[in-house]
Design a protein around this motif. Structure first.
Motif, PDB file in Angstrom:
ATOM      1  N   VAL A  56      22.803 -13.728  31.159  1.00  0.00           N
ATOM      2  CA  VAL A  56      23.529 -12.931  32.147  1.00  0.00           C
ATOM      3  C   VAL A  56      25.014 -13.181  31.951  1.00  0.00           C
ATOM      4  CG1 VAL A  56      23.907 -12.473  34.598  1.00  0.00           C
ATOM      5  CG2 VAL A  56      21.619 -13.150  33.787  1.00  0.00           C
ATOM      6  N   PHE A  57      25.775 -12.102  31.794  1.00  0.00           N
ATOM      7  CA  PHE A  57      27.223 -12.214  31.630  1.00  0.00           C
ATOM      8  C   PHE A  57      27.904 -11.468  32.769  1.00  0.00           C
ATOM      9  CE2 PHE A  57      31.320 -10.830  29.579  1.00  0.00           C
ATOM     10  CZ  PHE A  57      31.881 -12.102  29.502  1.00  0.00           C
ATOM     11  N   ASP A  58      28.650 -12.206  33.583  1.00  0.00           N
ATOM     12  CA  ASP A  58      29.416 -11.616  34.682  1.00  0.00           C
ATOM     13  C   ASP A  58      30.760 -11.163  34.131  1.00  0.00           C
ATOM     14  OD1 ASP A  58      30.490 -10.961  37.208  1.00  0.00           O
ATOM     15  OD2 ASP A  58      31.312 -12.995  37.412  1.00  0.00           O
ATOM     16  N   GLU A  59      30.953  -9.856  34.062  1.00  0.00           N
ATOM     17  CA  GLU A  59      32.160  -9.330  33.443  1.00  0.00           C
ATOM     18  C   GLU A  59      33.415  -9.646  34.259  1.00  0.00           C
ATOM     19  OE1 GLU A  59      31.383  -5.178  32.910  1.00  0.00           O
ATOM     20  OE2 GLU A  59      30.085  -5.499  31.161  1.00  0.00           O
ATOM     21  N   THR A  60      33.278  -9.758  35.570  1.00  0.00           N
ATOM     22  CA  THR A  60      34.438 -10.005  36.423  1.00  0.00           C
ATOM     23  C   THR A  60      35.059 -11.367  36.151  1.00  0.00           C
ATOM     24  OG1 THR A  60      33.556  -8.563  38.164  1.00  0.00           O
ATOM     25  CG2 THR A  60      35.242 -10.186  38.804  1.00  0.00           C
ATOM     26  N   SER A  61      34.236 -12.403  36.148  1.00  0.00           N
ATOM     27  CA  SER A  61      34.744 -13.770  35.939  1.00  0.00           C
ATOM     28  C   SER A  61      34.597 -14.231  34.502  1.00  0.00           C
ATOM     29  CB  SER A  61      33.989 -14.753  36.841  1.00  0.00           C
ATOM     30  OG  SER A  61      32.625 -14.840  36.449  1.00  0.00           O
ATOM     31  N   ARG A  62      33.915 -13.431  33.687  1.00  0.00           N
ATOM     32  CA  ARG A  62      33.581 -13.792  32.305  1.00  0.00           C
ATOM     33  C   ARG A  62      32.814 -15.119  32.256  1.00  0.00           C
ATOM     34  NH1 ARG A  62      39.163 -13.241  29.263  1.00  0.00           N
ATOM     35  NH2 ARG A  62      37.964 -14.220  27.584  1.00  0.00           N
ATOM     36  N   THR A  63      31.850 -15.215  33.177  1.00  0.00           N
ATOM     37  CA  THR A  63      30.958 -16.376  33.208  1.00  0.00           C
ATOM     38  C   THR A  63      29.635 -16.004  32.552  1.00  0.00           C
ATOM     39  OG1 THR A  63      31.937 -17.181  35.275  1.00  0.00           O
ATOM     40  CG2 THR A  63      29.759 -18.034  34.685  1.00  0.00           C
ATOM     41  N   LEU A  64      29.212 -16.825  31.590  1.00  0.00           N
ATOM     42  CA  LEU A  64      27.967 -16.591  30.865  1.00  0.00           C
ATOM     43  C   LEU A  64      26.915 -17.574  31.353  1.00  0.00           C
ATOM     44  CD1 LEU A  64      26.319 -15.309  28.505  1.00  0.00           C
ATOM     45  CD2 LEU A  64      27.293 -17.098  27.030  1.00  0.00           C
ATOM     46  N   TRP A  65      25.789 -17.046  31.823  1.00  0.00           N
ATOM     47  CA  TRP A  65      24.619 -17.844  32.171  1.00  0.00           C
ATOM     48  C   TRP A  65      23.645 -17.752  31.005  1.00  0.00           C
ATOM     49  CZ3 TRP A  65      23.780 -19.637  37.484  1.00  0.00           C
ATOM     50  CH2 TRP A  65      24.828 -19.314  38.353  1.00  0.00           C
ATOM     51  N   THR A  66      23.416 -18.865  30.343  1.00  0.00           N
ATOM     52  CA  THR A  66      22.628 -18.841  29.105  1.00  0.00           C
ATOM     53  C   THR A  66      21.145 -19.098  29.314  1.00  0.00           C
ATOM     54  OG1 THR A  66      22.877 -21.217  28.701  1.00  0.00           O
ATOM     55  CG2 THR A  66      24.607 -19.747  27.835  1.00  0.00           C
ATOM     56  N   ALA A  79      33.701 -20.026  39.774  1.00  0.00           N
ATOM     57  CA  ALA A  79      34.650 -18.920  39.646  1.00  0.00           C
ATOM     58  C   ALA A  79      34.523 -18.120  40.936  1.00  0.00           C
ATOM     59  CB  ALA A  79      34.338 -18.047  38.422  1.00  0.00           C
ATOM     60  N   ALA A  80      35.430 -17.174  41.156  1.00  0.00           N
ATOM     61  CA  ALA A  80      35.375 -16.389  42.385  1.00  0.00           C
ATOM     62  C   ALA A  80      34.028 -15.677  42.495  1.00  0.00           C
ATOM     63  CB  ALA A  80      36.510 -15.372  42.403  1.00  0.00           C
ATOM     64  N   GLY A  81      33.273 -16.003  43.541  1.00  0.00           N
ATOM     65  CA  GLY A  81      31.988 -15.361  43.766  1.00  0.00           C
ATOM     66  C   GLY A  81      30.850 -15.866  42.906  1.00  0.00           C
ATOM     67  N   VAL A  82      31.069 -16.927  42.129  1.00  0.00           N
ATOM     68  CA  VAL A  82      30.042 -17.468  41.231  1.00  0.00           C
ATOM     69  C   VAL A  82      29.712 -18.891  41.679  1.00  0.00           C
ATOM     70  CG1 VAL A  82      29.425 -18.028  38.849  1.00  0.00           C
ATOM     71  CG2 VAL A  82      30.915 -16.067  39.337  1.00  0.00           C
ATOM     72  N   PHE A  83      28.461 -19.111  42.055  1.00  0.00           N
ATOM     73  CA  PHE A  83      28.040 -20.377  42.640  1.00  0.00           C
ATOM     74  C   PHE A  83      26.889 -20.986  41.841  1.00  0.00           C
ATOM     75  CE2 PHE A  83      29.916 -17.763  45.907  1.00  0.00           C
ATOM     76  CZ  PHE A  83      30.702 -18.643  46.638  1.00  0.00           C
ATOM     77  N   VAL A  84      26.971 -22.294  41.591  1.00  0.00           N
ATOM     78  CA  VAL A  84      25.979 -22.982  40.759  1.00  0.00           C
ATOM     79  C   VAL A  84      25.490 -24.242  41.467  1.00  0.00           C
ATOM     80  CG1 VAL A  84      25.518 -24.101  38.540  1.00  0.00           C
ATOM     81  CG2 VAL A  84      27.079 -22.143  38.650  1.00  0.00           C
ATOM     82  N   HIS A  85      24.183 -24.439  41.433  1.00  0.00           N
ATOM     83  CA  HIS A  85      23.583 -25.723  41.816  1.00  0.00           C
ATOM     84  C   HIS A  85      23.149 -26.418  40.534  1.00  0.00           C
ATOM     85  CE1 HIS A  85      21.149 -28.796  43.699  1.00  0.00           C
ATOM     86  NE2 HIS A  85      20.116 -28.413  42.976  1.00  0.00           N
ATOM     87  N   ALA A  86      23.680 -27.604  40.283  1.00  0.00           N
ATOM     88  CA  ALA A  86      23.391 -28.328  39.039  1.00  0.00           C
ATOM     89  C   ALA A  86      22.079 -29.098  39.166  1.00  0.00           C
ATOM     90  CB  ALA A  86      24.527 -29.284  38.715  1.00  0.00           C
ATOM     91  N   GLY A  87      21.187 -28.888  38.216  1.00  0.00           N
ATOM     92  CA  GLY A  87      19.921 -29.603  38.204  1.00  0.00           C
ATOM     93  C   GLY A  87      20.084 -31.046  37.767  1.00  0.00           C
ATOM     94  N   LYS A  88      19.101 -31.861  38.117  1.00  0.00           N
ATOM     95  CA  LYS A  88      19.113 -33.280  37.752  1.00  0.00           C
ATOM     96  C   LYS A  88      18.569 -33.461  36.338  1.00  0.00           C
ATOM     97  CE  LYS A  88      18.155 -34.575  42.582  1.00  0.00           C
ATOM     98  NZ  LYS A  88      17.991 -33.193  43.090  1.00  0.00           N
ATOM     99  N   GLN A  89      18.987 -34.515  35.681  1.00  0.00           N
ATOM    100  CA  GLN A  89      18.510 -34.804  34.332  1.00  0.00           C
ATOM    101  C   GLN A  89      17.269 -35.701  34.424  1.00  0.00           C
ATOM    102  OE1 GLN A  89      19.560 -32.995  32.146  1.00  0.00           O
ATOM    103  NE2 GLN A  89      21.746 -33.011  31.760  1.00  0.00           N
ATOM    104  N   LEU A  90      16.147 -35.077  34.757  1.00  0.00           N
ATOM    105  CA  LEU A  90      14.879 -35.781  34.934  1.00  0.00           C
ATOM    106  C   LEU A  90      13.798 -35.142  34.082  1.00  0.00           C
ATOM    107  CD1 LEU A  90      14.860 -36.007  38.852  1.00  0.00           C
ATOM    108  CD2 LEU A  90      15.330 -37.879  37.270  1.00  0.00           C
ATOM    109  N   LYS A 103      34.688 -17.223  29.576  1.00  0.00           N
ATOM    110  CA  LYS A 103      35.644 -18.236  30.028  1.00  0.00           C
ATOM    111  C   LYS A 103      34.936 -19.448  30.601  1.00  0.00           C
ATOM    112  CE  LYS A 103      39.265 -17.032  32.352  1.00  0.00           C
ATOM    113  NZ  LYS A 103      40.143 -16.422  33.394  1.00  0.00           N
ATOM    114  N   ALA A 104      33.713 -19.253  31.082  1.00  0.00           N
ATOM    115  CA  ALA A 104      32.896 -20.344  31.616  1.00  0.00           C
ATOM    116  C   ALA A 104      31.462 -20.120  31.172  1.00  0.00           C
ATOM    117  CB  ALA A 104      32.983 -20.408  33.132  1.00  0.00           C
ATOM    118  N   VAL A 105      30.737 -21.211  30.953  1.00  0.00           N
ATOM    119  CA  VAL A 105      29.342 -21.103  30.528  1.00  0.00           C
ATOM    120  C   VAL A 105      28.500 -22.015  31.401  1.00  0.00           C
ATOM    121  CG1 VAL A 105      29.710 -22.831  28.708  1.00  0.00           C
ATOM    122  CG2 VAL A 105      27.706 -21.333  28.617  1.00  0.00           C
ATOM    123  N   VAL A 106      27.419 -21.429  31.945  1.00  0.00           N
ATOM    124  CA  VAL A 106      26.460 -22.176  32.759  1.00  0.00           C
ATOM    125  C   VAL A 106      25.204 -22.358  31.918  1.00  0.00           C
ATOM    126  CG1 VAL A 106      25.146 -22.272  34.913  1.00  0.00           C
ATOM    127  CG2 VAL A 106      27.388 -21.113  34.853  1.00  0.00           C
TER     128      VAL A 106
END
Length: 417
Positions: A296-306, A140-151, A338-341
């Motif tokens: 963590v819930f980013d109100e601007t993008s409505r992205t939830l980090w669980t 999302a705008a200003g929201v950046f994620v690095h996806a971990g490996k399934q190990l 709107k998005a969940v990490v």
């Protein structure tokens, strides 16, 4: 880049026997080339000496550029070629063929193919390696994620298995989890610096587990506030000796307790952080996945980090309370995201759908263990762990790494009901 090469074929390229100027440009060695062997030989001579056969897998003919804008700032972006469907390499080769002296077209084409292929490897290889080694997605705008490996935690690469990332405001940056080693944290910090010069003002940890917190030390020089659940400090203190003993290689050498950084800003219920025209709502949860879970819930993008209150694809791991976790899932489902990490697994855009498999697995554990307890079965029966919720096995990665542990934790919690 526009050259699509078979790595195994390219591995056969030998352009000399001298020392490798780029001994390991990527984790898997892609793009490693040896120095020219002939004294005084220029790089063009080296190109012409390359055996063309290993390059047969390189497509230098038709087809659109598969990466029309391979970098965030547009570096490397190319105009579309004049012939529909023709890649830029095909365009260059066609030009050379058209204007070569009569009878020399084949030689020109052969040399050009070698030159362009090797040039692309030298230029593109390290860039592609860096991207694959530590990819960052803007979800999302200003929201950046690095996806971990399934190990599993005992496998090479175990320090990069959690989803981690950052949020950029108008004033500063908040980091959300830092990975399972100082080097992973440092890679995340480098990724931030590639995208913004704003200071890192907060480093937020979602819970105590090693794959989420050991990268904290990489951010010490930024002097951020380290943020976590009110019980995170005590949990880190309990885990300190274990981390140093079992994961010493994931610290900067020598491994020291000073690199395990506890929060200086504790969240007991909720806290709001302002990044400048961007507010984050942090919430501390009762015991669930652990006893110190934070979202963590980013109100601007409505992205939830669980954090690890949500696992996707990878089997959930229970170190807190099964009943508390099921209750937390119900509460999480009411957040207007709107998005969940998740802590592990794919980013989602349907929170209810993302939560459903985890709820099903945890509820299956509760139902099966309660039935076993009602029949007088105990965990000491070796067959019990194999039978409990066995129907779930096909739905989860790394089942054997966590399921028996989960069954034991549920037995311990429910046998006193």
């Amino acid at each position: 880049m526009v050259l699509t090469a078979n790595v195994q074929s390219l591995a056969a390229i030998n352009v000399g026997t001298g020392p490798d100027p780029h001994p390991n440009p990527s984790p898997d060695g892609r793009g490693a080339l040896k120095s020219p062997a002939l004294q005084g030989e220029g790089w063009v001579g080296m190109v012409l000496r390359v055996n063309v056969r290993p390059l047969a897998a390189i497509d230098v003919g038709t087809g659109p550029d598969p990466h029309p804008n391979p970098s965030p700032d547009g570096r490397g972006a190319l105009e579309s070629p004049p012939l529909q469907g023709e890649g830029w390499v095909g365009m260059v080769l066609r030009f050379l063929s058209d204007y070569a002296p009569r009878g020399c077209g084949s030689l020109v084409m052969l040399c050009a193919r070698k030159l362009l292929a090797l040039t692309a490897l030298l230029i593109a290889g390290p860039t592609c390696a860096a991207t694959s080694a530590f990819a960052i997605d803007q979800v999302a705008a200003g929201v950046f994620v690095h996806a971990g490996k399934q190990l599993p935690l005992d496998a090479p690469g175990h320090d990069d298995i959690a989803n981690i990332g950052f949020i950029v405001g108008a004033r500063c940056v908040a980091v959300i989890d830092t990975g399972g080693s100082v080097r992973t944290g440092r890679a995340l910090r480098d990724a931030i610096r590639q995208r913004t010069a704003l200071p890192v003002c907060y480093v937020i940890n979602s819970h105590v587990h090693v794959d989420h917190v050991l990268g904290n030390a990489a951010f010490q020089d930024d002097k951020p506030r380290f943020v976590g659940h009110a019980r995170l400090g005590a949990a880190l203190a309990r885990s300190r000796a274990f981390f140093l003993r079992e994961f010493a290689g994931d610290f900067d050498a020598p491994a020291t307790a000073a690199q395990i950084i506890a929060p200086d800003l504790e969240v007991k219920d909720t806290v709001e952080l302002d990044l400048g025209d961007r507010k984050l709502l942090l919430r501390a949860w009762p015991a669930a996945h652990t006893d110190c879970d934070l979202t963590v819930f980013d109100e601007t993008s409505r992205t939830l980090w669980t954090g690890d209150l949500l696992f996707r694809e990878r089997i959930p791991v229970l170190d807190g309370s099964i009943k508390g976790w099921l209750a937390a899932i119900d509460e999480l489902g009411r957040i207007p995201a709107k998005a969940v990490v998740p802590g592990h697994g794919r980013i989602g855009h349907d929170l209810a759908a993302a939560l459903a498999p985890e709820r099903r697995y945890l509820q299956a554990l509760v139902t099966a263990v309660r039935a076993d307890l009602a029949e007088g079965k105990s965990l000491s029966d070796a067959a019990v762990a194999l039978q409990v919720a066995a129907g779930e096995k096909s739905h989860w990665l790394l089942w054997d790494s966590a399921h028996a542990h989960n069954v034991a934790r549920v037995y311990q919690e429910l046998e006193w009901e």
